[in-house]
Motif scaffolding. Structure first.
Motif, PDB file in Angstrom:
ATOM      1  N   GLU A  86       1.141  -1.282   0.019  1.00  0.00           N
ATOM      2  CA  GLU A  86      -0.073   0.132  -0.058  1.00  0.00           C
ATOM      3  C   GLU A  86       0.993   1.307   0.096  1.00  0.00           C
ATOM      4  OE1 GLU A  86       0.226   1.644   2.996  1.00  0.00           O
ATOM      5  OE2 GLU A  86       1.472   0.482   3.910  1.00  0.00           O
ATOM      6  N   TYR A  87       0.344   2.229  -0.335  1.00  0.00           N
ATOM      7  CA  TYR A  87       1.013   3.593  -0.524  1.00  0.00           C
ATOM      8  C   TYR A  87       0.776   4.390   0.810  1.00  0.00           C
ATOM      9  CZ  TYR A  87       1.693   1.932  -5.265  1.00  0.00           C
ATOM     10  OH  TYR A  87       2.276   1.318  -6.446  1.00  0.00           O
ATOM     11  N   SER A  88      -0.271   4.123   1.668  1.00  0.00           N
ATOM     12  CA  SER A  88      -0.600   5.115   2.354  1.00  0.00           C
ATOM     13  C   SER A  88       0.388   5.524   3.497  1.00  0.00           C
ATOM     14  CB  SER A  88      -1.593   4.443   3.153  1.00  0.00           C
ATOM     15  OG  SER A  88      -2.937   4.543   2.604  1.00  0.00           O
ATOM     16  N   THR A  89       1.314   4.464   3.764  1.00  0.00           N
ATOM     17  CA  THR A  89       2.417   4.765   4.609  1.00  0.00           C
ATOM     18  C   THR A  89       3.390   5.673   4.082  1.00  0.00           C
ATOM     19  OG1 THR A  89       2.377   2.404   5.560  1.00  0.00           O
ATOM     20  CG2 THR A  89       4.292   3.752   6.033  1.00  0.00           C
ATOM     21  N   PHE A  90       3.702   5.559   2.851  1.00  0.00           N
ATOM     22  CA  PHE A  90       4.399   6.833   2.110  1.00  0.00           C
ATOM     23  C   PHE A  90       3.958   8.108   2.145  1.00  0.00           C
ATOM     24  CE2 PHE A  90       5.455   8.802  -1.837  1.00  0.00           C
ATOM     25  CZ  PHE A  90       6.986   9.303  -1.557  1.00  0.00           C
ATOM     26  N   PHE A  91       2.864   8.085   1.611  1.00  0.00           N
ATOM     27  CA  PHE A  91       1.969   9.497   1.679  1.00  0.00           C
ATOM     28  C   PHE A  91       1.824  10.113   3.059  1.00  0.00           C
ATOM     29  CE2 PHE A  91       0.539   8.120  -2.340  1.00  0.00           C
ATOM     30  CZ  PHE A  91       1.201   9.031  -3.453  1.00  0.00           C
ATOM     31  N   ASN A  92       1.465   9.546   4.172  1.00  0.00           N
ATOM     32  CA  ASN A  92       1.100   9.989   5.168  1.00  0.00           C
ATOM     33  C   ASN A  92       2.295   9.984   6.140  1.00  0.00           C
ATOM     34  OD1 ASN A  92      -1.504   9.976   4.378  1.00  0.00           O
ATOM     35  ND2 ASN A  92      -2.135   7.920   5.563  1.00  0.00           N
ATOM     36  N   GLY A  93       3.340   9.531   5.890  1.00  0.00           N
ATOM     37  CA  GLY A  93       4.698   9.650   6.545  1.00  0.00           C
ATOM     38  C   GLY A  93       5.745  10.352   5.983  1.00  0.00           C
ATOM     39  N   ALA A  94       6.392  10.119   5.320  1.00  0.00           N
ATOM     40  CA  ALA A  94       7.685  10.693   4.749  1.00  0.00           C
ATOM     41  C   ALA A  94       7.083  11.992   3.830  1.00  0.00           C
ATOM     42  CB  ALA A  94       8.434   9.885   3.932  1.00  0.00           C
ATOM     43  N   ALA A  95       6.033  11.747   2.966  1.00  0.00           N
ATOM     44  CA  ALA A  95       5.871  12.724   1.947  1.00  0.00           C
ATOM     45  C   ALA A  95       5.058  13.986   2.745  1.00  0.00           C
ATOM     46  CB  ALA A  95       4.629  12.043   0.977  1.00  0.00           C
ATOM     47  N   ALA A  96       4.148  13.522   3.738  1.00  0.00           N
ATOM     48  CA  ALA A  96       3.308  14.472   4.353  1.00  0.00           C
ATOM     49  C   ALA A  96       4.257  15.429   5.369  1.00  0.00           C
ATOM     50  CB  ALA A  96       2.281  13.985   5.337  1.00  0.00           C
ATOM     51  N   SER A  97       5.279  14.688   5.844  1.00  0.00           N
ATOM     52  CA  SER A  97       6.511  15.512   6.449  1.00  0.00           C
ATOM     53  C   SER A  97       7.061  16.486   5.721  1.00  0.00           C
ATOM     54  CB  SER A  97       7.383  14.448   7.288  1.00  0.00           C
ATOM     55  OG  SER A  97       8.363  15.170   7.993  1.00  0.00           O
ATOM     56  N   LEU A  98       7.618  16.058   4.498  1.00  0.00           N
ATOM     57  CA  LEU A  98       8.172  16.911   3.638  1.00  0.00           C
ATOM     58  C   LEU A  98       7.286  18.066   3.196  1.00  0.00           C
ATOM     59  CD1 LEU A  98       9.972  14.452   0.824  1.00  0.00           C
ATOM     60  CD2 LEU A  98      11.081  15.900   2.545  1.00  0.00           C
ATOM     61  N   VAL A  99       6.115  17.885   2.839  1.00  0.00           N
ATOM     62  CA  VAL A  99       5.146  19.085   2.815  1.00  0.00           C
ATOM     63  C   VAL A  99       5.364  19.893   3.591  1.00  0.00           C
ATOM     64  CG1 VAL A  99       2.813  19.733   2.194  1.00  0.00           C
ATOM     65  CG2 VAL A  99       3.810  17.739   1.219  1.00  0.00           C
ATOM     66  N   HIS A 100       5.301  19.597   5.031  1.00  0.00           N
ATOM     67  CA  HIS A 100       5.050  20.369   6.249  1.00  0.00           C
ATOM     68  C   HIS A 100       6.510  21.330   6.260  1.00  0.00           C
ATOM     69  CE1 HIS A 100       4.739  21.782  10.359  1.00  0.00           C
ATOM     70  NE2 HIS A 100       3.555  21.364  10.317  1.00  0.00           N
ATOM     71  N   GLU A 101       7.629  20.596   5.992  1.00  0.00           N
ATOM     72  CA  GLU A 101       9.111  21.189   6.104  1.00  0.00           C
ATOM     73  C   GLU A 101       9.276  22.100   5.041  1.00  0.00           C
ATOM     74  OE1 GLU A 101      12.350  18.518   6.183  1.00  0.00           O
ATOM     75  OE2 GLU A 101      11.193  16.937   7.601  1.00  0.00           O
ATOM     76  N   ALA A 102       8.738  21.630   3.753  1.00  0.00           N
ATOM     77  CA  ALA A 102       8.836  22.880   2.527  1.00  0.00           C
ATOM     78  C   ALA A 102       8.044  23.778   2.964  1.00  0.00           C
ATOM     79  CB  ALA A 102       8.323  21.885   1.454  1.00  0.00           C
ATOM     80  N   CYS A 103       7.005  23.806   3.619  1.00  0.00           N
ATOM     81  CA  CYS A 103       5.917  25.076   3.838  1.00  0.00           C
ATOM     82  C   CYS A 103       6.773  25.997   4.672  1.00  0.00           C
ATOM     83  CB  CYS A 103       4.759  24.542   4.348  1.00  0.00           C
ATOM     84  SG  CYS A 103       3.502  24.447   2.952  1.00  0.00           S
ATOM     85  N   ASN A 104       7.526  25.454   5.713  1.00  0.00           N
ATOM     86  CA  ASN A 104       8.351  26.238   6.597  1.00  0.00           C
ATOM     87  C   ASN A 104       9.562  27.199   5.853  1.00  0.00           C
ATOM     88  OD1 ASN A 104       6.963  25.559   8.858  1.00  0.00           O
ATOM     89  ND2 ASN A 104       8.129  23.873   9.360  1.00  0.00           N
ATOM     90  N   SER A 105       9.612  26.739   4.848  1.00  0.00           N
ATOM     91  CA  SER A 105      11.005  27.457   4.143  1.00  0.00           C
ATOM     92  C   SER A 105      10.345  28.459   2.807  1.00  0.00           C
ATOM     93  CB  SER A 105      11.798  26.487   3.628  1.00  0.00           C
ATOM     94  OG  SER A 105      12.676  25.768   4.339  1.00  0.00           O
ATOM     95  N   PHE A 106       9.241  27.897   2.310  1.00  0.00           N
ATOM     96  CA  PHE A 106       8.599  28.546   1.141  1.00  0.00           C
ATOM     97  C   PHE A 106       7.947  29.927   1.581  1.00  0.00           C
ATOM     98  CE2 PHE A 106       4.855  28.621  -1.745  1.00  0.00           C
ATOM     99  CZ  PHE A 106       5.346  29.480  -2.935  1.00  0.00           C
ATOM    100  N   ILE A 107       8.447  30.976   1.147  1.00  0.00           N
ATOM    101  CA  ILE A 107       8.181  32.112   1.170  1.00  0.00           C
ATOM    102  C   ILE A 107       7.605  32.855  -0.106  1.00  0.00           C
ATOM    103  CG2 ILE A 107       8.426  34.589   2.370  1.00  0.00           C
ATOM    104  CD1 ILE A 107      10.511  33.307   4.051  1.00  0.00           C
TER     105      ILE A 107
END
Length: 367
Positions: free
Chosen positions: A344-365
Motif C-alpha cells: 500500500e502507499y498510505s504509509t509513504f504518503f502519510n509519513g515521509a511525503a506529508a512530513s516533507l510538505v510540512h518542512e517545505a512550507c516552513n521554507s517557502f515564502i
C-alpha cells in the motif's frame, strides 16, 4: 534502452481484476535522499545529487543548499509569521503511467491518496488544493475503444472496460484531451474510469469546493492501462509550462505563484521516452515556481531494489542502476520516493511525503 527487471512475466497488469488487499504495516521502501534519519520522515539539511547528467546536474544539486526551519516561538506583537504558502495553498500534480502493467498501482493510489489529502488538510488551516492528473503520453486513449477491434464489433471496449459506452462521449473529446501535460478529465480504456469527469468549477483539475473530492480524484487518476510508453518527466514540464497554464491553456489557472507545488511520479518501469535531462527538467520546474526550489516537493513511486521475496508481476531496479525519474527528484532539496511494489502507499504518503510538505512550507515564502 534500459528496462527494469520484472519478478515474473507480465500479461496485462501486476494484479488481478479484483482490488488488491491493503495492509496496515509499513510496506514501503522509502529512500529519503535529503534525510539523515531512517524513519518515514525527512529533513532538509543535506544536499542531494543526481546519479547521471554530468557536471551540470551535479552543480544544480550542490546549489540547493540547506533549507531553514521557521521558528514558531515569536514575541506576541509580531503576529503569525507563517508564510502565505504555508496556510494550505498547495498545487498537486500526479503524473501516472498508463502502461499495461499499472493496474495494481492505480488501485493502490486511489485507495491511499484521500488519507494523504486529509493528513495535509489537518496540518494546514484553510486547506486550499488544486489537484491535477496529467496526460503523460499525448493521446486520448479512448480512440482505441472506438476502433473496429472493440466498439464497432463487440459493443464495448473489452472485458476490462465493459462500462465504456461506445460513441456516447466522443463529441466531447477535443484538443486538450490529446495534449501532453494537460489535465485528464476523460480517462478511457482498460481499467480506466471510462466516464467524463464533471469537476466543480469547470476546470481540468480539482479545486476547493468540490462536492465529492474522493470520487473526483478517482475519476482523474484512474488513467487505465491503455497508454503508450510515456515521457513522464517531460509531461510534467509541459503541464507547468506557460502555454498550458496561461489564460487560453488547457490547465489555465492551475499553477498559482503563492502555492506550494507537490508533484508525484508513479511508474513501474524506466522513463526511456523523456528527452529533457534531469537538470533541464529540474530547471524548467523551478522556473515555473519563480526560481524558488523551496516551493517544490518532488515525489516518486518507482521500482526499488529487491530486498525480500519478489511480488509476482512487480518490477524492481535489479540490477541496480540509475533511473531517470529518481535522477529528476533528487535534484530538489525536498524529495522522497516510495516502492511501487509496496502493499500500500498510505504509509509513504502519510509519513515521509506529508512530513516533507510540512518542512517545505516552513521554507517557502511567496514573493
Amino acid at each position: 534502452m534500459r528496462r527494469l527487471a520484472p519478478a515474473a512475466a507480465l500479461a496485462l497488469a501486476c494484479g488481478t481484476d479484483s482490488p488488491p488487499a491493503f495492509s496496515t504495516g509499513p510496506g514501503v521502501t522509502s529512500v529519503a535522499h535529503t534525510s539523515t534519519s531512517s524513519g518515514s520522515t525527512t529533513t532538509s539539511t543535506s544536499t542531494s545529487s543526481s546519479t547521471s547528467g554530468g557536471a551540470e546536474d551535479s552543480a544544480a544539486a550542490s546549489s540547493s543548499g540547506a533549507a531553514s526551519t521557521f521558528d514558531m516561538q515569536l514575541p506576541p506583537d509580531l503576529g503569525d509569521p507563517t508564510p502565505a504558502g504555508c496556510k494550505g495553498k498547495i498545487d498537486f500534480v500526479f503524473a501516472i503511467s498508463a502502461l499495461g502493467t499499472m493496474k495494481t498501482e492505480q488501485d493502490q493510489l486511489v485507495a491511499s491518496l484521500p488519507g494523504f489529502m486529509e493528513t495535509i488538510a489537518d496540518d494546514f488551516a484553510g486547506f486550499d488544493a488544486h489537484v491535477v492528473s496529467i496526460n503523460t503520453d499525448g493521446s486520448w486513449r479512448g480512440t482505441q475503444c472506438e476502433s473496429p477491434d472493440f466498439c464497432l464489433n463487440i459493443g464495448n471496449c473489452g472485458q476490462h472496460a465493459l462500462n465504456y459506452e461506445c460513441g456516447k462521449y466522443v463529441e466531447q473529446v477535443w484538443t486538450c484531451d490529446k495534449t501532453l501535460g494537460a489535465g485528464l478529465i476523460f480517462n478511457a480504456g482498460a481499467y480506466a474510469y471510462n466516464k467524463p469527469c464533471d469537476l466543480y468549477g469547470g476546470n481540468r483539475y480539482i479545486i476547493d469546493g468540490e462536492p465529492d473530492p474522493v470520487e473526483a480524484f478517482k475519476c482523474i487518476t484512474q488513467v487505465g492501462t491503455f497508454g503508450k510508453d510515456p515521457p513522464l518527466a517531460d509531461s510534467l514540464v509541459a503541464a507547468l509550462s506557460p502555454e498550458l497554464n496561461g489564460p487560453a491553456g488547457c490547465n489555465a489557472g492551475f499553477l498559482r505563484p503563492d502555492a506550494l507545488l507537490v508533484f508525484v511520479f508513479i511508474m513501474d518501469n524506466e522513463d526511456d521516452e523523456s528527452i529533457l535531462s534531469p537538470k533541464k527538467a529540474h530547471d524548467a520546474i523551478v522556473a515555473a515556481k519563480g526560481g524558488d526550489e523551496d516551493a517544490v516537493v518532488a515525489l516518486a513511486i518507482v521500482p526499488q531494489l529487491l530486498l525480500d521475496e519478489p511480488v509476482p508481476g512487480c518490477t524492481y531496479n535489479e540490477p541496480p542502476g540509475p533511473q531517470h525519474l529518481t535522477d529528476v527528484i533528487e535534484l530538489f532539496p525536498y524529495n522522497d520516493q516510495g516502492d511501487v511494489c509496496a502493499d500500500e502507499y498510505s504509509t509513504f504518503f502519510n509519513g515521509a511525503a506529508a512530513s516533507l510538505v510540512h518542512e517545505a512550507c516552513n521554507s517557502f515564502i511567496p514573493q
